[in-house]
Design a protein around this motif. Structure first.
Motif, PDB file in Angstrom:
ATOM      1  N   CYS B  27       0.828  -1.209   0.000  1.00  0.00           N
ATOM      2  CA  CYS B  27       0.000   0.000   0.000  1.00  0.00           C
ATOM      3  C   CYS B  27       0.857   1.253   0.000  1.00  0.00           C
ATOM      4  N   GLU B  32       2.357   6.010  -6.022  1.00  0.00           N
ATOM      5  CA  GLU B  32       0.965   6.084  -5.594  1.00  0.00           C
ATOM      6  C   GLU B  32       0.794   5.639  -4.152  1.00  0.00           C
ATOM      7  N   GLY B  33       1.884   5.261  -3.514  1.00  0.00           N
ATOM      8  CA  GLY B  33       1.789   4.714  -2.168  1.00  0.00           C
ATOM      9  C   GLY B  33       1.286   5.725  -1.162  1.00  0.00           C
ATOM     10  N   ARG B  34       0.758   5.209  -0.062  1.00  0.00           N
ATOM     11  CA  ARG B  34       0.209   6.108   0.954  1.00  0.00           C
ATOM     12  C   ARG B  34       0.992   5.958   2.257  1.00  0.00           C
ATOM     13  N   GLN B  35       0.626   6.802   3.198  1.00  0.00           N
ATOM     14  CA  GLN B  35       1.361   6.855   4.455  1.00  0.00           C
ATOM     15  C   GLN B  35       0.870   5.806   5.443  1.00  0.00           C
TER      16      GLN B  35
END
Lengths: 570, 723
Positions: B27, B32-35
């Protein structure tokens, strides 16, 4: 022996924002902060259930430091607001409300975080560049040659903190004091680089607010008995001051890592005391009039000095050391031996003073930037709130000195800004999107969410069921009382806009803030005469608000970007 | 039965573990990854997209999971990048292995032979596979890198000879790196910051040493300030210490500083000694002596123009007082790291107060440009203008952010980027074995011959870094002439003009450097002898502009951008240094090296390329184990671009990209990448080897025995294969 224990595995949750628990806690926090906002905000009483300290407040700094937040997402939010407040003092609630609103509004849209974050960032930079630009219609230059605008700025801060419990007259008095205290910290003959002095706030609880006052120099609190013992000095010239940072109590200083063996019959105490008395003799021969010590002075030395008409004051404490050094121009002495003659300083005069039930020893400077603000209020909690407010106001004045602009307050900046963004996104979306992959529809959606978040901040200024309107020319805010007839002649009902710059005599069109409107161009570039004539404006600090805006959007972006929460359960 | 489950589960269990980790890690991979928000037991919150941090924060219990996390950590420690890719790749490898066993196990199950026996059989099989993996990693991978992949490499240096860094390509590299490491609204800003920092700290001749220094002392070189927007972060010339002056005396002119590590004031007794006081007078005289001595030392320092005293310990009031009197500013209680950083920058050893009273000059002083207090958000810091004696020009980074967690993330990412660059600027030695009885033989022979023409072979294996460079210099001069002559010939040809016309779509107004590099690549593809073209850019550029000057503005722009990427053909030009005398036999050992600074465009280019060449290699292989291992690795490699392209649709989706890439490779055309940005080949290579090592480790375990609390107590040999 330390015990080794296996670490418990952490708890990992995906998509934290979608859970019901987070939503409810966020909305609870939002309710708390919104209800505090503005001059008519509701007060919060905070206590910890085990008795003890009760705090009544409506300020973000006091509120958030007493709230115990457990959820990591809320923790991010509250710490970022606290950090903002500790660096700018003002606009904490604004930041908190805006951030909560942004998260809530954007979540409803269901767009991907990437798009949301990118567009939010564009909108933010649009706001920032507008607020910093020359054409900005909601900021006014601050003129330091007159006190008018500065007083407006301080007064706006005082009125927005209802927990101070000030009457109108008291507000005027305290704002004038704060402004005086601030002006006293500015050095008189400054060239180029200015180093501001310091205003020390001296508590005086249980007195009338009107009794508050500002004095140049430093007040040292003392008991009456001590004060009586001090002999009055009558001297026409300035007084010579010695300021000690080392202890004069006769302790034996650090002897090193090895052992020191003292033979029988040798009294080190006497040896040290001899040394101290020698020091006293040197002070006398150097014609010192006043001896101040951060720590303790040995009673014998004190007695000795008093005998030679030298005033000795000890236990001053570390907090006063820096202002004292600055004011007297001394160099704190760390030696019991020979003292370099240039480490002495001077004060113009000393006197004793009595305020309320407290006695003070007052050091009057020759020309210095240190002043004492004696602050009175009826009870503890109200005093605490007033002190925080004064600190905020002083800080805001400092920030304004650096960046001499003020924003129109009373919600007018927010509505104006929202109108500007609506207009910009409708008429010129290409310039915002540029080469991004976002579509215009996405931009419209996010812009609407952004603007309505800004407008809900303003909406939370109203707590008594009144209505909020905006005009279609300046984009300012106008509020109507709750019990006014629904369909009426607006100019009669509305007297002034939120910041007090415009009145309703002009030909204006109004509409409800929450209703849908056609985007319009809010008038930019404030006319000069308008600013000059208005004496009673509500103003906000530009620097603090700009940073608040940035922090709110950045924090909202951060929280919206979260995909997992890993909680360490150890 | 139990142990059999344990063994059979070893790959299965590892796969289950890896799949769980993959779900978390994927993820936050890629642009495009998120925190991810981590809380510490102390209640602090940390934002992170750093795979290593996330894995550690999970506090996993499962032994295999812990082993994987350990492998990731040690990989990260070295390279500073690739934790997330590590997990994804490992997971795909395990999936591949698992699929094979599933296929083969089914008939066995029907036969219902004794489980114990089957277990041992499986174990030995895993062992074979793990050995094959090891062989692949040590003997085959390098060869493929050298012989096939290297022709696609680009270099980050604008000229390989002097190793001058090209700013725009460094920007591309860092941007791609930070894309995966910090929040997407900040990555551009942070990568710009890093790039600025890099160029500000480097002198023209700084080498790897600077990286080491900055890497070792990164914590001391940055200051975190909470409560300000991220965009307020900046770089400050000089060193910022997170301390305030104990006493500050403004000074200018010739300023010197000293470092002390002990109190200047002499003490009554030192450790282990005894001081006997016999009389009060003795006490008073010794106190007086101490005072006079301290005074004298401080006066002496003053006479030597020392204006700043830096101390690692707390100095007594007396010292502070006399420092103030003598106009010396004092900073106390510095950590040992801070002191060692200062010492490394200015090359100064600590000042020891002289025992006897000396009037001579103090040897251990250094000049300082300035020293002044710095106020960041109403907190005071010490700001030092040190005059560096090494290649590092001291600069500090001020990192701002609304919360501490975000600042830590940025600090972490910056540090990782440094590690990545440190690795990138190293040469990599490749050693491999090649078969001479197949087609490869001719090519390797060719390389050998080619290199023999232009230079002598450097020492195999342990050749010092200095020598190959000299060789390179010699070689480059030759090559320059060659290139120029070659290019002249080339420009006389009429074909390129026509060919280039077709590539105009790439040079659209929004020119991205990768696009333009393709234009160059086209040129090189047209060249019949690819090896001839070295990374000599300027002659090429000149040539281009003379040849196609009629082209107009659009191409002009592209030429500016061309600076960004250069084609390194060095990989194939480099010497094949050691060749065993038995040329005629079937095997020969080759060693070569990959020059520092090799990069590839991002977006899974490395993986797709390696996949393609591995498949080709596997087709030629004779041994079944080798083929199988190559196939598994090749297929697992594709897992990474698959994740990267997850959110893309249509033309940019993974299948399209893959097919396009393979088609381009088959027809010898340049690869087209839809993304800008570069990544380090070195990092990728190290990642690959780390994963393979981790996998061999997993495969060699046949049983996991859980020991609960008391090892002496006899336990059932129960295993743990449930997650």
């Amino acid at each position: 022996m330390s015990r080794l224990e296996a670490k418990k595995p952490s708890l990992c949750k995906s998509e934290p924002l979608t859970t019901e628990r987070v939503r409810t806690t966020l909305s609870v926090l939002k309710r708390i902060v919104t209800s505090c906002y503005g001059p008519s905000g509701r007060l919060k009483q905070l206590h910890n259930g085990f008795g003890g300290y009760v705090c009544t407040t409506s300020q973000s700094s006091a509120l958030l430091s007493h709230l115990l937040v457990t959820h990591p997402i809320l923790k991010i939010l509250t710490t970022s607001i606290q950090n903002h407040v500790s660096s700018f003092s003002d606009c904490g609630l604004f930041t908190a409300i805006l951030c909560c609103n942004l998260i809530e509004n954007v979540q409803r849209l269901g767009l991907t975080p990437t798009t949301v974050i990118r567009l939010n960032k564009h909108l933010l930079s649009l706001c920032i560049s507008y607020l910093k630009s020359e054409t900005c219609g909601c900021r006014i230059p601050v003129d330091f040659s007159s006190t008018q605008i500065l007083l407006c700025l301080v007064r706006s801060i005082l009125t927005s903190k209802p927990a101070c419990m000030l009457t109108r007259k008291e507000t005027e008095h305290v704002s004038a004091l704060i402004l005086r205290a601030f002006l006293l910290t500015i050095p008189e003959n400054a060239e180029g680089h200015i180093i501001l002095g310091k205003s020390l706030i001296v508590p005086l609880k249980g007195q009338r607010v009107i009794d508050s006052t500002v004095l140049p120099g430093i007040l040292i609190e003392m008991s009456e008995v001590q004060l009586m013992r001090l002999l009055p000095i009558k001297k026409s010239t300035a007084l010579k001051v010695a300021l000690f940072c080392t202890t004069l109590s006769g302790d034996i200083s650090d002897t090193g890592e090895g052992t020191v063996v003292v033979s029988y019959g040798v009294s080190l105490e006497n040896a040290v005391l001899d040394q101290l008395l020698n020091l006293g003799r040197q002070l006398i021969s150097d014609h010192v009039d006043l001896v101040l010590c951060q720590k303790v002075i040995h009673p014998s030395l004190k007695q000795f000095l008093n005998m030679h008409r030298i005033i000795a004051i000890d236990r001053i404490g570390v907090t006063l050391m820096e202002p004292l050094t600055k004011m007297t121009g001394t160099q704190p002495i760390g030696s019991l031996g020979s003292i370099c003659p240039n480490s002495y300083g001077s004060v113009k005069d000393v006197c004793t003073a009595k305020f309320g039930s407290k006695h003070f020893f007052h050091l009057i400077p020759n020309e210095a930037t240190i002043c004492s603000l004696l602050l009175c209020n009826r009870n503890d909690t109200a005093w605490d709130e007033l002190k925080l407010t004064c600190q905020t106001a002083l800080h805001v004045l400092q920030l304004t000195l650096k960046e001499p602009w003020a924003l129109l307050g009373g919600g007018c900046t927010e509505t104006h800004l929202a109108a500007y963004i609506r207009h910009k996104t409708h008429n010129d979306p290409e310039s915002i999107l540029k080469d991004d992959e976002c579509t215009q529809t996405e931009l419209q959606l996010i812009a609407e969410a952004f603007c309505s978040a800004l407008e809900s901040v303003v909406g939370s200024l109203e707590h008594d069921g009144g209505e909020i309107l905006t005009d279609m020319k300046y984009g300012h805010l106008w509020s109507v009382q709750a019990d006014s007839p629904c369909v009426a002649n607006w100019p009669d009902l509305l007297s002034q806009c939120g910041c007090g710059l415009y009145n309703s005599q002009e030909e204006l069109n109004w509409s409800f803030l929450r209703s849908t409107r056609h985007p319009f161009v809010p008038q930019s570039c404030l006319p000069h005469e308008a600013v000059g004539s208005a004496s009673n404006l509500i103003l906000d600090c530009l620097t603090a608000k700009l940073s608040g805006l940035q922090v709110a959007v950045e924090t909202a972006n951060l929280i919206l970007d979260l995909s997992y929460v890993i909680e360490d359960k150890n | 039965m139990l142990s059999s489950m344990a063994a059979a589960g070893s790959v299965k269990a590892a796969l289950q573990v890896a799949e769980v980790l993959e779900a978390i890690v994927s993820c936050c991979v890629g642009p495009e990854g998120r925190q991810v928000l981590c809380t510490k037991p102390t209640g602090e919150v940390l934002l992170s997209r750093n795979g290593g941090r996330l894995l550690e924060a999970l506090h996993l219990e499962h032994p295999i999971a812990r082993m994987i996390v350990d492998c990731v950590s040690s990989h990260l420690k070295k390279t500073g990048d690739g934790a997330k890719t590590f997990i994804i790749f490992l997971c795909h490898l395990l999936r591949g292995l698992h699929a094979i066993t599933d296929r083969e196990k089914d008939p066995l199950m029907c036969e219902n032979i004794q489980t114990q026996g089957r277990h041992w059989k499986n174990c030995s099989r895993w062992k074979f596979i793990s050995q094959a993996l090891l062989t692949f990693q040590t003997q085959i991978l390098d060869g493929i890198m050298d012989q096939y992949l290297s022709r696609h490499f680009l270099s980050i240096f604008s000229s390989a000879k002097e190793r001058t860094l090209c700013r725009s390509s460094l920007e591309l590299l860092l941007e791609a790196y930070f894309c995966g490491r910090v929040g997407r609204n900040n990555h551009k800003f942070i990568s710009q910051l890093m790039c600025d920092y890099f160029f500000k700290c480097m002198t023209c001749k700084s080498g790897i040493g600077v990286f080491e220094l900055v890497d070792d002392h990164f914590v001391e070189l940055n200051v975190g300030v909470t409560g300000l927007p991220v965009s307020d972060s900046r770089i400050i010339a000089g060193l910022v210490l997170q301390k305030d002056f104990s006493v500050y005396r403004p000074a200018d002119g010739d300023m010197r500083m000293v470092i002390v590590t002990e109190t200047i004031q002499p003490l009554f007794s030192t450790s282990g000694s005894e001081f006997i006081l016999n009389s009060e007078a003795q006490f008073q005289t010794s106190q007086f002596w101490i005072m006079e001595k301290t005074k004298a030392i401080m006066k002496h320092l003053h006479s030597q123009n020392v204006k700043l005293l830096i101390s690692s310990v707390k100095q007594p009031d007396l010292v502070i007082y006399y420092a103030g009197v003598n106009g010396i500013s004092v900073v106390e209680c510095l950590s040992s790291e801070e002191v060692s950083l200062i010492r490394r920058i200015i090359g100064l050893s600590p000042f020891v107060p002289p025992q006897a009273f000396l009037q001579c000059e103090i040897p251990n002083t250094a000049l300082v440009k300035f020293c002044k207090p710095l106020i960041l958000r109403s907190k005071r810091y010490v700001h030092l203008g040190l005059i560096s004696t090494c290649a590092f020009i001291p600069h500090s980074i001020v990192l701002c952010g609304p919360v501490q967690g975000l600042i830590e993330q940025h600090e972490d990412a910056l540090h990782g980027a440094l590690k990545m660059l440190r690795q990138l600027f190293k040469d990599l030695d490749l050693n491999y074995m090649t078969q001479t009885n197949d087609q490869n033989g001719t090519s390797s022979l060719f390389i050998y011959k080619n290199s023999g023409e232009s230079y002598q072979a450097p020492d195999p294996g342990n050749g010092s870094i200095q020598r190959p460079y000299q060789d390179t210099v010699v070689e480059n001069k030759d090559a320059l002439e060659k290139t120029q002559t070659y290019l002249k010939v080339h420009s006389n040809l009429v074909i390129p003009d026509v060919e280039l016309e077709t590539y105009i779509p790439y040079s659209t107004p929004t020119l991205t450097p990768t696009d333009t590099f393709q234009t160059v690549e086209t040129l090189t593809c047209l060249s019949l002898e690819r090896n001839r073209l070295t990374d000599y850019y300027e002659p090429l550029l000149k040539n281009n502009s003379t040849a196609y000057s009629t082209r107009g503005n659009r191409i002009e722009i592209s030429y500016e951008n061309l600076q960004v990427t250069n084609i390194t053909r060095k990989g194939s030009m480099l010497p094949v240094s050691c060749k065993l005398p038995n040329m005629g036999t079937s095997q020969s050992y080759l060693s070569s090296s990959m020059p520092a600074g090799c990069v590839l465009p991002v977006g899974g280019n490395f993986e797709i390329l390696l996949h393609y060449y591995l498949l080709n290699y596997a087709k030629k292989c004779h041994q079944s184990e080798e083929t199988m291992v190559s196939m598994i690795i090749a297929n697992a490699l594709l897992g990474i671009p698959k994740v990267l392209y997850k959110s893309k649709t249509g033309k940019y989706s993974f299948p399209h990209t893959y097919i396009r890439a393979v088609h381009a490779l088959q027809t010898n055309q340049p690869l087209v990448s839809s993304q800008t940005g570069l990544e380090s080949v070195m990092g990728k290579y190290q990642l690959l080897t780390s994963v393979l090592q981790c996998l061999t480790k997993i495969l060699t375990i046949d049983m996991v025995i859980t020991v609960k609390r008391h090892p002496q107590k006899v336990h059932n040999q129960d295993s743990e294969d449930e997650l």
